[in-house]
Design a protein around this motif. Structure first.
Motif, PDB file in Angstrom:
ATOM      1  N   TYR A 151       5.382 -15.689  -3.708  1.00 20.75           N
ATOM      2  CA  TYR A 151       4.814 -14.744  -3.764  1.00 20.75           C
ATOM      3  C   TYR A 151       4.755 -13.988  -4.705  1.00 20.75           C
ATOM      4  O   TYR A 151       5.447 -13.344  -5.255  1.00 20.75           O
ATOM      5  CB  TYR A 151       5.412 -13.662  -2.084  1.00 20.75           C
ATOM      6  CG  TYR A 151       4.750 -14.536  -1.109  1.00 20.75           C
ATOM      7  CD1 TYR A 151       3.278 -14.709  -0.305  1.00 20.75           C
ATOM      8  CD2 TYR A 151       5.837 -14.940  -0.520  1.00 20.75           C
ATOM      9  CE1 TYR A 151       3.471 -15.360   1.157  1.00 20.75           C
ATOM     10  CE2 TYR A 151       6.249 -15.979   1.437  1.00 20.75           C
ATOM     11  CZ  TYR A 151       4.445 -15.781   0.895  1.00 20.75           C
ATOM     12  OH  TYR A 151       4.310 -16.965   2.307  1.00 20.75           O
ATOM     13  N   ASP A 152       3.852 -13.441  -4.724  1.00 17.00           N
ATOM     14  CA  ASP A 152       2.958 -12.048  -6.262  1.00 17.00           C
ATOM     15  C   ASP A 152       3.343 -10.846  -5.522  1.00 17.00           C
ATOM     16  O   ASP A 152       2.582 -11.200  -3.980  1.00 17.00           O
ATOM     17  CB  ASP A 152       1.497 -12.903  -6.831  1.00 17.00           C
ATOM     18  CG  ASP A 152       1.702 -13.361  -7.755  1.00 17.00           C
ATOM     19  OD1 ASP A 152       3.509 -13.793  -8.222  1.00 17.00           O
ATOM     20  OD2 ASP A 152       1.065 -14.459  -7.805  1.00 17.00           O
ATOM     21  N   LEU A 153       3.248  -9.967  -6.188  1.00 14.45           N
ATOM     22  CA  LEU A 153       3.226  -8.430  -5.354  1.00 14.45           C
ATOM     23  C   LEU A 153       1.763  -7.889  -5.755  1.00 14.45           C
ATOM     24  O   LEU A 153       1.529  -8.028  -7.012  1.00 14.45           O
ATOM     25  CB  LEU A 153       3.853  -8.048  -5.555  1.00 14.45           C
ATOM     26  CG  LEU A 153       4.227  -6.012  -5.228  1.00 14.45           C
ATOM     27  CD1 LEU A 153       3.875  -6.392  -3.245  1.00 14.45           C
ATOM     28  CD2 LEU A 153       5.288  -5.421  -5.680  1.00 14.45           C
ATOM     29  N   VAL A 154       1.042  -7.294  -5.255  1.00  9.69           N
ATOM     30  CA  VAL A 154       0.199  -6.626  -5.956  1.00  9.69           C
ATOM     31  C   VAL A 154       0.015  -5.202  -5.371  1.00  9.69           C
ATOM     32  O   VAL A 154       0.555  -4.958  -3.927  1.00  9.69           O
ATOM     33  CB  VAL A 154      -1.494  -7.390  -5.800  1.00  9.69           C
ATOM     34  CG1 VAL A 154      -1.269  -8.494  -5.338  1.00  9.69           C
ATOM     35  CG2 VAL A 154      -3.296  -5.981  -4.519  1.00  9.69           C
ATOM     36  N   ILE A 155      -0.558  -4.384  -6.325  1.00 10.32           N
ATOM     37  CA  ILE A 155      -0.288  -2.573  -5.524  1.00 10.32           C
ATOM     38  C   ILE A 155      -0.704  -1.823  -5.309  1.00 10.32           C
ATOM     39  O   ILE A 155      -2.132  -2.272  -6.079  1.00 10.32           O
ATOM     40  CB  ILE A 155       0.714  -1.779  -6.825  1.00 10.32           C
ATOM     41  CG1 ILE A 155       2.272  -3.014  -7.068  1.00 10.32           C
ATOM     42  CG2 ILE A 155       0.731  -0.223  -6.226  1.00 10.32           C
ATOM     43  CD1 ILE A 155       2.704  -2.104  -8.502  1.00 10.32           C
ATOM     44  N   PHE A 156      -1.197  -1.487  -4.054  1.00  9.86           N
ATOM     45  CA  PHE A 156      -2.489  -0.137  -4.220  1.00  9.86           C
ATOM     46  C   PHE A 156      -1.862   1.028  -3.979  1.00  9.86           C
ATOM     47  O   PHE A 156      -1.130   0.827  -2.986  1.00  9.86           O
ATOM     48  CB  PHE A 156      -3.461  -1.034  -2.230  1.00  9.86           C
ATOM     49  CG  PHE A 156      -3.430  -2.798  -2.603  1.00  9.86           C
ATOM     50  CD1 PHE A 156      -4.786  -3.018  -3.204  1.00  9.86           C
ATOM     51  CD2 PHE A 156      -2.826  -3.581  -2.007  1.00  9.86           C
ATOM     52  CE1 PHE A 156      -5.375  -4.727  -3.236  1.00  9.86           C
ATOM     53  CE2 PHE A 156      -3.632  -4.636  -1.580  1.00  9.86           C
ATOM     54  CZ  PHE A 156      -4.491  -5.351  -2.761  1.00  9.86           C
ATOM     55  N   ASN A 157      -2.893   1.123  -4.936  1.00  9.17           N
ATOM     56  CA  ASN A 157      -2.025   2.647  -4.757  1.00  9.17           C
ATOM     57  C   ASN A 157      -3.264   4.283  -4.212  1.00  9.17           C
ATOM     58  O   ASN A 157      -3.855   3.709  -4.025  1.00  9.17           O
ATOM     59  CB  ASN A 157      -1.655   3.314  -6.422  1.00  9.17           C
ATOM     60  CG  ASN A 157      -1.283   4.649  -6.186  1.00  9.17           C
ATOM     61  OD1 ASN A 157      -1.270   5.186  -5.727  1.00  9.17           O
ATOM     62  ND2 ASN A 157      -2.517   5.106  -7.158  1.00  9.17           N
ATOM     63  N   VAL A 158      -2.310   4.502  -3.260  1.00 10.11           N
ATOM     64  CA  VAL A 158      -3.641   5.562  -2.374  1.00 10.11           C
ATOM     65  C   VAL A 158      -3.510   6.932  -2.849  1.00 10.11           C
ATOM     66  O   VAL A 158      -2.071   7.688  -3.578  1.00 10.11           O
ATOM     67  CB  VAL A 158      -2.719   5.730  -1.158  1.00 10.11           C
ATOM     68  CG1 VAL A 158      -3.558   6.312  -0.185  1.00 10.11           C
ATOM     69  CG2 VAL A 158      -3.152   4.016  -0.155  1.00 10.11           C
ATOM     70  N   ILE A 179       0.819  -1.097   0.027  1.00  6.19           N
ATOM     71  CA  ILE A 179       0.856  -0.150   0.268  1.00  6.19           C
ATOM     72  C   ILE A 179       0.997   1.172  -0.087  1.00  6.19           C
ATOM     73  O   ILE A 179       2.014   1.554   0.646  1.00  6.19           O
ATOM     74  CB  ILE A 179      -0.750   0.013   1.286  1.00  6.19           C
ATOM     75  CG1 ILE A 179      -1.738  -1.330   1.679  1.00  6.19           C
ATOM     76  CG2 ILE A 179      -2.123   1.306   1.123  1.00  6.19           C
ATOM     77  CD1 ILE A 179      -2.619  -1.423   2.200  1.00  6.19           C
ATOM     78  N   GLN A 180       0.708   2.058  -0.976  1.00  4.15           N
ATOM     79  CA  GLN A 180       1.480   3.504  -1.192  1.00  4.15           C
ATOM     80  C   GLN A 180       1.150   4.438  -2.001  1.00  4.15           C
ATOM     81  O   GLN A 180       0.172   3.831  -2.931  1.00  4.15           O
ATOM     82  CB  GLN A 180       3.086   2.849  -1.731  1.00  4.15           C
ATOM     83  CG  GLN A 180       3.373   2.641  -3.066  1.00  4.15           C
ATOM     84  CD  GLN A 180       4.955   1.888  -3.167  1.00  4.15           C
ATOM     85  OE1 GLN A 180       4.780   2.640  -4.337  1.00  4.15           O
ATOM     86  NE2 GLN A 180       5.432   2.116  -2.300  1.00  4.15           N
ATOM     87  N   PRO A 181       1.741   5.569  -1.541  1.00  2.64           N
ATOM     88  CA  PRO A 181       1.384   7.492  -1.903  1.00  2.64           C
ATOM     89  C   PRO A 181       1.593   7.361  -3.067  1.00  2.64           C
ATOM     90  O   PRO A 181       2.640   6.585  -3.236  1.00  2.64           O
ATOM     91  CB  PRO A 181       1.163   7.825  -1.812  1.00  2.64           C
ATOM     92  CG  PRO A 181       2.478   7.348   0.004  1.00  2.64           C
ATOM     93  CD  PRO A 181       1.916   5.747  -0.652  1.00  2.64           C
ATOM     94  N   TYR A 182       1.129   7.699  -4.075  1.00  4.05           N
ATOM     95  CA  TYR A 182       2.174   7.859  -4.873  1.00  4.05           C
ATOM     96  C   TYR A 182       2.910   7.197  -6.346  1.00  4.05           C
ATOM     97  O   TYR A 182       3.813   7.707  -6.001  1.00  4.05           O
ATOM     98  CB  TYR A 182       2.484   9.536  -4.997  1.00  4.05           C
ATOM     99  CG  TYR A 182       1.901  10.446  -4.112  1.00  4.05           C
ATOM    100  CD1 TYR A 182       1.663  11.084  -4.841  1.00  4.05           C
ATOM    101  CD2 TYR A 182       2.441  10.711  -2.865  1.00  4.05           C
ATOM    102  CE1 TYR A 182       0.672  12.305  -4.148  1.00  4.05           C
ATOM    103  CE2 TYR A 182       1.647  12.105  -1.926  1.00  4.05           C
ATOM    104  CZ  TYR A 182       0.526  12.402  -2.803  1.00  4.05           C
ATOM    105  OH  TYR A 182      -0.315  13.487  -2.607  1.00  4.05           O
ATOM    106  N   ILE A 183       2.179   6.528  -6.760  1.00  4.09           N
ATOM    107  CA  ILE A 183       3.514   5.452  -6.998  1.00  4.09           C
ATOM    108  C   ILE A 183       4.087   6.401  -8.338  1.00  4.09           C
ATOM    109  O   ILE A 183       5.390   5.175  -9.073  1.00  4.09           O
ATOM    110  CB  ILE A 183       2.276   4.125  -7.585  1.00  4.09           C
ATOM    111  CG1 ILE A 183       1.016   4.378  -9.051  1.00  4.09           C
ATOM    112  CG2 ILE A 183       2.179   3.274  -7.406  1.00  4.09           C
ATOM    113  CD1 ILE A 183       1.098   3.041  -9.372  1.00  4.09           C
TER     114      ILE A 183
END
Lengths: 338, 338
Positions: free
Chosen positions: B95-102, B70-74
DNA sequence: CTGAAAGCGCTAACAA
DNA sequence: TTGTTAGCGCTTTCAG
């Protein structure tokens, strides 16, 4: 390995004194449940702070409820814009989005191949990555709907912008203002990741030809993306013995670099140098950049919508939609100095 | 709804003339299978172009095999750098990575809450988003490992850089060169999304105080991120009646904007103005920017590794790791003009 | 309107 | 070394 002891649909059923079938029905808002039991189930859910396990649900319904987007350079403003468009429409759907970022051709190929098995998504959006015929074969084996955004293939669903047309508009705009010495600055024209560059270049050349202006190779420069790189390239152009009076940059970021260069060299824009960009990224407005708007957000949104449509009706046959393109006159273009 | 008629483990078993248990064993590289049957199964897999359904596997083993970030401002370079670090270590894991953009606080809160149920990931990385105590409560209910990167909370696993220290180093560097008129330019100091800004500001003030230089509010300016905005802010600073001889920008992007401003105003860097940045993003090297390197990639990598460790041994108790910080002298700082 | 039961595709004991 | 079988947590017929 033992699974987490989280609360399941069975716990809810027990507490509400109903069968798991009934719980499932209220979970999915099926009509065939009396208000009374529905209420009971609801409170049980509440009380247990229960939340269904999506993986089990996915296995059961045979869909992953996620769609993937494969795109290069998530860091570039234009990609971000399109991504926003996608996210907006997906936000109102049952699908989650997972992003696959492509940094190099090998990675792209890997994702394309994996499409047919490893990546379990119900559909995918592929941005700016034109597939080869062979790859389209893989895709058809994958048997999942795919839509291409900013890329074209006759056998696939596509959302594209007519880059030749956009470049024509830009070049004509400069021409109409009276420019004859028009340079073209762009990303590598043959970059596998920026197919549009090729078409924009074509549009530029076409219009010049129409106007009877001989093509001057010295007025064409290409190099890596990035504002700073563009600045350096523009400088080269402006230091020619016979420098251009206008520069058409194939993307806004580079156009901004051109403005930097002009400023560095003390050339007023647009009085001494006209600059036109392409894309209409948010920063363009800030710099008052005249540019070609290609509805970036909209292209993302429409791609996502198209995918949703196909997901809803798999018998649809491939089609391509064109995105709107238009000139946005701002303050960086004017007649050439006399 | 009927499931896709894809080939399953059963098809493979039938073709290879073994039980599904055996197929599963070779799929998971279990030792207890004779080479002969292993070979038979392998060819059956090959022949059918079979690939296991990860969802079924996940349900069965009770893990999703994906971790979320979970990260802001990708879109900001510094975030991208950290992301690369994360991806590098995860690439070698299961593991796979999924990005949650804030994009905004509401979204952040939503993700934080959802952690406890909706988002089924086995672990999560939270970048630059310091949780409140209340949120840490949610997290503990979620019962999944979380590591904070570039944010701190005593009850959590953290990877952080000592921003106060970094700012001290930067400011001292300027001081040692002989500067006394040192300005500080940054993102909003109280931004909920850029907690480091506050600490960097602290470091700056501390060192000034140590050196007996009175704090001059006119030398501090804050505003939105972005190179162009920084350029405008720097201009303001440089147009003061008594302008600074050095500017410490709280991030490299802004430092580059400062260089733009200096150039625009015809002030040579570093002869007339020293500029120091923070982060050491890739562009910094290009601009020869003196800056504070805070091992961005490494912080991502270590965060991911820490998460993997916790996943492997859930009994670990929270700890925090510090990332290396050091001054990178390049070409934008020098003694002040005499 | 509700319950029982059969899967979804895979893993992991447990037997043989 | 291999086969059998009971789940994982949910959806969805099919009866009642």
């Amino acid at each position: 390995m033992k699974t987490k002891s989280s609360t399941t649909i069975r716990d809810v059923a027990r507490l509400a004194n109903v069968s798991i079938g009934t719980v499932s029905r209220v979970l999915n808002d099926r009509p065939a449940v009396s208000e009374k039991t529905r209420g009971r189930v609801r409170s049980a859910i509440e009380e247990l702070d229960y939340t269904p396990n999506p993986i089990a649900r996915q296995l059961s319904i045979g869909r992953s409820l996620t769609i993937g987007i494969i795109q290069p350079y998530i860091t570039l403003p234009s990609y971000i814009e399109r991504l926003h468009g996608v996210q907006n429409v997906l936000a109102n759907s049952e699908y989650d989005l997972v992003i696959f970022n492509v940094d190099n051709p090998a990675q792209r190929n890997a994702y394309f191949k994996d499409l047919s098995y490893k990546i379990r998504v119900d559909g995918v959006l592929i941005v700016s990555l034109p597939p080869s015929d062979e790859q389209v074969e893989y895709f058809s084996k994958a048997r999942i709907p795919i839509v291409l955004i900013d890329a074209y293939h006759p056998k696939m669903f596509c959302i594209i912008a007519d880059d030749v047309k956009g470049a024509r508009i830009a070049t004509r705009h400069l021409l109409k203002l009276g420019h004859r010495k028009i340079a073209y600055l762009s990303d590598y024209v043959d970059s596998p990741f920026h197919p549009s560059m090729k078409y924009r270049f074509l549009g530029y050349r076409e219009v010049l030809k129409e106007a009877g202006i001989p093509f001057n190779p010295a007025y064409v420069i290409e190099g890596p993306r990035g504002r700073t790189n563009a600045q350096a390239m523009a400088k080269q152009l402006l230091e020619l013995k016979d420098p251009p009076t206008a520069i058409f940059a194939a993307c806004d970021t580079q156009a901004i670099g051109v403005i930097d260069a002009a400023q560095e060299m003390g050339l007023k824009v647009p009085e001494r140098l006209s600059v036109i960009g392409y894309d209409n990224i948010p920063d363009a407005a800030y710099h008052n950049l005249t540019t070609i708007d290609q509805s970036l957000q909209d292209s993302g949104a429409r791609g996502a919508q198209m995918l949703l449509d196909v997901l809803g009706d798999p018998k649809k046959s491939p089609c391509t939609q064109y995105v709107n393109i238009n000139l946005l006159r701002r303050k960086t273009t004017a007649p050439p100095p006399s």
